[in-house]
Design a protein around this motif. Sequence first.
Motif, PDB file in Angstrom:
ATOM      1  N   PRO A 267      -3.779  -5.942 -12.319  1.00  0.00           N
ATOM      2  CA  PRO A 267      -3.032  -5.306 -13.198  1.00  0.00           C
ATOM      3  C   PRO A 267      -1.127  -4.997 -12.064  1.00  0.00           C
ATOM      4  CG  PRO A 267      -5.596  -4.317 -13.035  1.00  0.00           C
ATOM      5  CD  PRO A 267      -5.038  -5.343 -12.422  1.00  0.00           C
ATOM      6  N   ASN A 268      -0.509  -5.577 -13.011  1.00  0.00           N
ATOM      7  CA  ASN A 268       0.970  -4.825 -12.167  1.00  0.00           C
ATOM      8  C   ASN A 268       1.187  -2.951 -11.727  1.00  0.00           C
ATOM      9  OD1 ASN A 268       2.234  -7.718 -12.748  1.00  0.00           O
ATOM     10  ND2 ASN A 268       2.411  -7.221 -15.058  1.00  0.00           N
ATOM     11  N   TRP A 269       0.131  -2.762 -13.079  1.00  0.00           N
ATOM     12  CA  TRP A 269       0.358  -1.295 -11.859  1.00  0.00           C
ATOM     13  C   TRP A 269      -0.171  -0.990 -10.957  1.00  0.00           C
ATOM     14  CZ3 TRP A 269      -4.198   0.890 -10.721  1.00  0.00           C
ATOM     15  CH2 TRP A 269      -4.960  -0.119 -11.450  1.00  0.00           C
ATOM     16  N   TRP A 270      -0.526  -2.321 -10.050  1.00  0.00           N
ATOM     17  CA  TRP A 270      -0.752  -1.975  -9.006  1.00  0.00           C
ATOM     18  C   TRP A 270      -0.700  -1.898  -8.009  1.00  0.00           C
ATOM     19  CZ3 TRP A 270      -4.518   0.948  -6.486  1.00  0.00           C
ATOM     20  CH2 TRP A 270      -5.148   0.840  -5.135  1.00  0.00           C
ATOM     21  N   GLY A 272       2.709  -1.895  -7.924  1.00  0.00           N
ATOM     22  CA  GLY A 272       4.360  -1.235  -7.514  1.00  0.00           C
ATOM     23  C   GLY A 272       4.085  -0.238  -6.771  1.00  0.00           C
ATOM     24  N   SER A 273       4.944   0.945  -7.301  1.00  0.00           N
ATOM     25  CA  SER A 273       4.051   1.871  -6.707  1.00  0.00           C
ATOM     26  C   SER A 273       4.653   3.726  -7.509  1.00  0.00           C
ATOM     27  CB  SER A 273       5.419   2.802  -5.993  1.00  0.00           C
ATOM     28  OG  SER A 273       6.774   2.763  -7.052  1.00  0.00           O
ATOM     29  N   ALA A 274       4.682   2.518  -9.548  1.00  0.00           N
ATOM     30  CA  ALA A 274       4.660   3.704 -10.828  1.00  0.00           C
ATOM     31  C   ALA A 274       3.163   3.672 -11.102  1.00  0.00           C
ATOM     32  CB  ALA A 274       5.287   2.544 -11.666  1.00  0.00           C
ATOM     33  N   SER A 275       2.265   4.011  -9.483  1.00  0.00           N
ATOM     34  CA  SER A 275       0.363   4.319  -9.924  1.00  0.00           C
ATOM     35  C   SER A 275      -0.435   5.467  -8.954  1.00  0.00           C
ATOM     36  CB  SER A 275      -0.410   3.111  -8.968  1.00  0.00           C
ATOM     37  OG  SER A 275      -0.161   2.479  -7.941  1.00  0.00           O
ATOM     38  N   SER A 276       1.446   6.365  -8.610  1.00  0.00           N
ATOM     39  CA  SER A 276       1.154   7.546  -8.004  1.00  0.00           C
ATOM     40  C   SER A 276       2.202   8.619  -8.501  1.00  0.00           C
ATOM     41  CB  SER A 276       1.558   7.649  -6.696  1.00  0.00           C
ATOM     42  OG  SER A 276       2.185   6.315  -5.557  1.00  0.00           O
ATOM     43  N   VAL A 277       1.761   9.501  -7.965  1.00  0.00           N
ATOM     44  CA  VAL A 277       2.652  10.746  -8.294  1.00  0.00           C
ATOM     45  C   VAL A 277       3.551  10.865  -6.958  1.00  0.00           C
ATOM     46  CG1 VAL A 277       2.604  13.096  -8.971  1.00  0.00           C
ATOM     47  CG2 VAL A 277       0.853  11.963  -9.772  1.00  0.00           C
ATOM     48  N   LYS A 278       4.889  11.044  -7.292  1.00  0.00           N
ATOM     49  CA  LYS A 278       6.251  11.669  -6.272  1.00  0.00           C
ATOM     50  C   LYS A 278       7.517  12.617  -6.785  1.00  0.00           C
ATOM     51  CE  LYS A 278       7.067   6.590  -4.855  1.00  0.00           C
ATOM     52  NZ  LYS A 278       8.189   6.262  -4.332  1.00  0.00           N
ATOM     53  N   LEU A 279       7.782  13.518  -5.736  1.00  0.00           N
ATOM     54  CA  LEU A 279       8.264  14.323  -6.260  1.00  0.00           C
ATOM     55  C   LEU A 279       9.792  13.237  -5.882  1.00  0.00           C
ATOM     56  CD1 LEU A 279       9.741  17.403  -5.892  1.00  0.00           C
ATOM     57  CD2 LEU A 279       9.425  17.221  -3.627  1.00  0.00           C
ATOM     58  N   HIS A 280      10.140  13.901  -6.952  1.00  0.00           N
ATOM     59  CA  HIS A 280      11.228  13.230  -6.856  1.00  0.00           C
ATOM     60  C   HIS A 280      12.921  14.771  -8.020  1.00  0.00           C
ATOM     61  CE1 HIS A 280      15.181  11.110  -8.899  1.00  0.00           C
ATOM     62  NE2 HIS A 280      15.423  12.122  -9.884  1.00  0.00           N
TER      63      HIS A 280
END
Length: 894
Positions: A267-270, A272-280
């Motif tokens: 799957p594409n979500w794995w 990229g970085s979209a699969s983890s929680v980040k502090l913005h």
Amino acid sequence: MYQELNAIIFPGGTMHMEWAETGEQISKSSHLLQQEIYRRFTSDTETALLFLGFCDRTVPLSASLSFWREITGLFAAKVRLTQDIETVRHCLKIAVERHELDRLLESAPLMTGSEYLSSKLLEDIWLRLNARLQKELKGYAGAVEDFIKTFSPDVHLVGRVFFHLVESKKEDYPFAFLATYSTGLSSKGTSKHLPLKYALEEFGRESGRLLELLSTVNIAAKDSPLIEGLLETGELFHPLAWSAKEALTFLKEIPVYERSGVLCRIPNWWKGSASSVKLHINVGDAPPSYLGMDALLSFDAQLLLGDAKISEEEARRLLQTSEGLAFIKNKWVAVDPEKLKQTLAAYEKARKMIEEGQFSLKDALRMQLNPKALLDVPIGDDGIDVSNGNWLESVIRKLRDPDLIVSAKPGETFLAELRPYQQKGVNWLSYLDSLQFGICLADDMGLGKTVQILALLNILKYRKQRQASLLVIPASLISNWTREIARFSPDIDYFVAHPDAYYGKKPNNKPNNKIDPKDQAALDKLDLVITTYSLSQKHEWLRDYSWNYIILDEAQAIKNPGAKQTRMIKSFTARNRIAMTGTPIENRLSDLWSLFDFINPGLLGSSQEFTQFSKRLKQDPEGYARLRKVISPYILRRLKTDRSVISDLPEKVEMKTYASLSKKQTILYKNMVQELKEIIENTEGIQRKGIILSSLMKFKQLCNHPDQYLGTGGYEEDDSGKFARLREICETIHEKREKALVFTQFREMTEPLKAFLEGIFGEKGLMLHGSTPVGKRKEIIAQFQSGQYIPFIVLSLKAGGVGLNLTEANHVIHFDRWWNPAVENQATDRAFRIGQKRNVVVHKFITRGTIEEKIDLMLEGKSRLSHEIIQSSSEAWITEMGNRELLELFSLAL
């Protein structure tokens, strides 16, 4: 000391390998690999790059070589993962996306020649790699994999087996796994795939063909308990329903499978970085109430999953998952409990900083470089993202692109006609001044840094700035600066702090020897005080005064943060600071920190913080991209090869390089003038002419070096002002790995110059003079024009002035003057001729206050003698002068 191998980019994009000493211990495996890389590069660049791409990535290399291993490794990975490569063979075409090249470019380390890197250069190297691989495969009789293994026996090309992981709608088993195999190419050139169970039916369980098909899977099973178990139970040959936990185990092992030659479809979500929680963190949406690095900015912190905002409560619920994968916001998220705890701790700290309202511009920029240091929590660099708000983004955009900045015009008293790129530089300087940001003007040698700074000083003068500015320079540059001020901005009121006196000028241009530098009111009336690096440590009044600007020319003089000179200069008080350097400041990280600690203290953190950041760069090359993002707004560096510059430049840039006499030269010069005065008053006719011509030769020799005049040998650098200036210029030429022609009219100076220059460049140079045999000359020229790095040739003017083609050099240095422009231009044209692809910089050495400077002024002006000087092929015209006129010409005017 240990040695490590560095990849150096030369002007034009050619790559060379250089050994350099390093304080870090080199492992045996690293040493052997570097030796092999060096051996291959000396033989053939393209095959050496292929070897670098396929070599063991776990063996440590220097930062520059690691960068090229990233690029060539990407090429090698795409080769490894190319399906049906055996069928394609020498028709293989490996594509690269522009975003991949841009990412590699952003992560380039600070290394010698990094200024010559570009997407175009990386693309050219990629195409060369592809062409060489095609050529090698065309002539290779064996299998493609056998050829690749000549570079590294541990490389495995992609086989015919593929692993697939997809999402399913089953609640207990939300993922499905399937192994397939390729049955060859279809008529349309695409691979056909079947589930692996059909191979079992086709070949049989004990078939040799099945074992060959599963060879890559068996390799993967050695490092993967999951695949080993699927093979032993036979489950690999059937579709499988997996839990989130099983799916996560598979996803984490993908690098193992691909190294073994098994391609994975996931799957594409794995990916990229979209699969983890980040502090913005978003900083600077609105303009601050005041400007400068300490200005307080608006500040906001959020938790993001991809582009979607999540609440703190949602993030904390993710901690409760036991599967390692959680479904939230309609997407699967990989949950690393420890990392998520760190992210939440950083979020809490950021929220506290918002409440306290004490977040400065400097803090914001430091956080982009090293978020851990400011938040004081153990969070990974990939767990935080810092973005600029509307106001800050508009400022940074202008700083990175001077074309967007409103024009800033100097006053009418400014006499220079600025070239378009120089005007843009002045606009940029003025804009940074308005923001009170520290500045690094790092334009290439010959592009006019001095005139741009004088234009800024002129603008500041008419903004009615009340304080004087301080210019700190090497002593050898005093003459250059005072001449440039007189030429371009004569209404700048200045004085020079000199070892023997304080001198300068008042607005009426009369000498000013009575300024008391300890009188602050007197200093307030000046625009500029000029001093030297050595004197900056001795005069306490420099530290007592609050300067408008402190400007450092040849700012690499403060590259050592621990040196007394550096510490003293950094202790001076000023409204703002400028560092000028023609030397690329990105070659050494420690130099970079010290320079920024001067112009924008604290921006790169403390020395200890930056040292820790530097150590992590080997494991985190992306840190270089963050570093460039932080420093680039405050550095303006244009090269003579820049498209925005080259159209504004003449193909030949001529610069007068002024040198001061050393103390030894000054004493000898004054004695010679006195002796000449006594002699010519008592001689006439031919004898007088002979004495004058003989004296002229002696004065020229003395201006070069006292040892040339005295015939004593030794040629110590401190005894000659010209040697000091030659070092400064050639150190910059060496930093850029450019080449120079050094002309002298004296045969006896060629050997001392060659020895002195070899000490500067650390490389052997060449020498050519009237005694050089004709056959040897051809050999010397061919050697210099070859691809190897030979940094200079020293030439006697007559021997090197005619019939030579030396276009590898783009610097011409006239160490002493012939005083006949036609002869000098003929020598310059050894480099400036057909075949020269770069702008040539011509440095004409002139010793301040001596006969060299006076005759140069005659050549420039409309003296009644200028026509005679230009037309004459000798210096006999000097003998026709009267005694008074002659003594004025020879006398020392300091």
